[in-house]
Motif scaffolding. Structure first.
Motif, PDB file in Angstrom:
ATOM      1  N   SER A 208       0.849  -1.193   0.000  1.00  0.00           N
ATOM      2  CA  SER A 208       0.000   0.000   0.000  1.00  0.00           C
ATOM      3  C   SER A 208       0.879   1.235   0.000  1.00  0.00           C
ATOM      4  O   SER A 208       2.041   1.191   0.415  1.00  0.00           O
ATOM      5  N   PHE A 209       0.320   2.330  -0.470  1.00  0.00           N
ATOM      6  CA  PHE A 209       0.968   3.626  -0.449  1.00  0.00           C
ATOM      7  C   PHE A 209       0.034   4.594   0.268  1.00  0.00           C
ATOM      8  O   PHE A 209      -1.111   4.770  -0.160  1.00  0.00           O
ATOM      9  N   GLU A 210       0.521   5.174   1.359  1.00  0.00           N
ATOM     10  CA  GLU A 210      -0.260   6.113   2.160  1.00  0.00           C
ATOM     11  C   GLU A 210      -1.627   5.532   2.534  1.00  0.00           C
ATOM     12  O   GLU A 210      -2.658   6.183   2.448  1.00  0.00           O
ATOM     13  N   GLY A 211      -1.610   4.265   2.923  1.00  0.00           N
ATOM     14  CA  GLY A 211      -2.825   3.591   3.378  1.00  0.00           C
ATOM     15  C   GLY A 211      -3.726   3.075   2.271  1.00  0.00           C
ATOM     16  O   GLY A 211      -4.729   2.413   2.535  1.00  0.00           O
ATOM     17  N   ARG A 212      -3.386   3.346   1.011  1.00  0.00           N
ATOM     18  CA  ARG A 212      -4.213   2.871  -0.104  1.00  0.00           C
ATOM     19  C   ARG A 212      -3.578   1.607  -0.692  1.00  0.00           C
ATOM     20  O   ARG A 212      -2.466   1.642  -1.211  1.00  0.00           O
TER      21      ARG A 212
ATOM     22  N   GLU B 248      11.197  -1.773  -4.664  1.00  0.00           N
ATOM     23  CA  GLU B 248      10.168  -1.533  -3.637  1.00  0.00           C
ATOM     24  C   GLU B 248      10.145  -2.763  -2.744  1.00  0.00           C
ATOM     25  O   GLU B 248      10.504  -3.855  -3.188  1.00  0.00           O
TER      26      GLU B 248
ATOM     27  N   ASP C  78       4.758  -4.964   1.680  1.00  0.00           N
ATOM     28  CA  ASP C  78       4.395  -4.859   3.095  1.00  0.00           C
ATOM     29  C   ASP C  78       4.203  -6.247   3.701  1.00  0.00           C
ATOM     30  O   ASP C  78       4.413  -6.441   4.894  1.00  0.00           O
TER      31      ASP C  78
END
Length: 192
Positions: free
Chosen positions: A11-15, A52, A55
Motif C-alpha cells: 500500500s501507499f499512504e494507506g491505499r 520496492e 508490506d
C-alpha cells in the motif's frame, strides 16, 4: 525454477495497490500481466526488481536469476549514442554484440545517434536492446512497445523472443495482441 508469488500486499499512504496477490510465473515462459491503470502492475515489477519492498507476502525463485528490465520510461543516457547506452550498462559486452542487437531492432543506421535526437519508438527499441544484451534469465517488460507501429512492434517482439530462449518473461501490457506477439502462455488480470 518457477517464480512463486504468495499473498503479496503493498500500500501507499494507506491505499492498497496490491492486496493478497498470488501467482506463479512458469520458468521459460512469457506471462502477461493486464488490468486497468493503478492496479499495481508496475509496483509488482518494482518489487520483483528489489526497488520496492512488499508490506507482506513472499516471493520464491528469484535468487540467482540474472534479471533485466525494460521500464515504462526509457531510462537512457540522453547525451550518449544508442551503442554507448548499451555498452555503458553492460561493460563486458562487445561493440559488435551491441551493433547486432541494434541492427535486429532496425537501428543499424542510428546506432551512433544520440538518444536525445531519437523518436520515442527508437528509444524504446534501444531500451529493449540494452535489456537483451545482458542475457536475462528473467526479463521484466513494462509496456515495452510504446511509440512503435505494428511492423516495428512485431520485429521487436521477434527479437525479444530470439534472445530470451529459456528465459522467464513477465510482460505488463494493456494489449492482448502484444501478449500474443510474445507468445504469452498465461494472462494474469490485476484487479482490486
Amino acid at each position: 525454477m518457477d517464480i512463486i508469488i504468495r499473498g503479496l500486499y503493498k500500500s501507499f499512504e494507506g491505499r492498497p495497490v496490491l492486496e493478497n496477490f498470488s501467482a506463479t510465473l512458469p520458468e521459460g515462459c512469457c506471462t502477461a500481466l493486464m488490468g486497468p491503470s493503478g492496479r499495481g502492475k508496475t509496483t509488482l515489477l518494482r518489487i520483483l526488481m528489489g526497488l520496492e519492498r512488499a508490506d507482506a507476502g513472499k516471493i520464491e525463485g528469484l535468487s540467482r536469476k540474472r534479471l533485466t528490465a525494460v521500464f515504462q520510461e526509457d531510462r537512457l543516457f540522453p547525451d550518449l549514442s544508442a551503442r554507448k547506452n548499451l555498452l555503458a550498462v553492460c561493460p563486458g559486452a562487445e561493440g559488435q554484440q551491441a551493433d547486432r542487437l541494434l541492427g535486429e531492432l532496425g537501428l543499424r543506421e542510428s546506432r551512433m545517434q544520440r538518444i536525445r535526437e531519437m523518436s520515442g519508438g527508437m528509444k524504446r527499441r534501444v531500451a529493449i536492446a540494452r535489456a537483451l544484451l545482458a542475457g536475462p534469465q528473467l526479463l521484466l517488460l513494462d509496456e515495452p512497445f510504446g511509440g512503435m507501429d505494428e511492423r516495428t512492434r512485431a520485429a521487436a517482439a521477434a527479437c525479444i523472443l530470439a534472445h530470451t530462449a529459456g528465459a522467464t518473461l513477465l510482460l505488463v501490457t494493456h494489449s492482448l495482441a502484444e501478449a500474443e506477439l510474445l507468445g504469452a502462455k498465461k494472462v494474469l488480470q490485476m484487479a482490486l
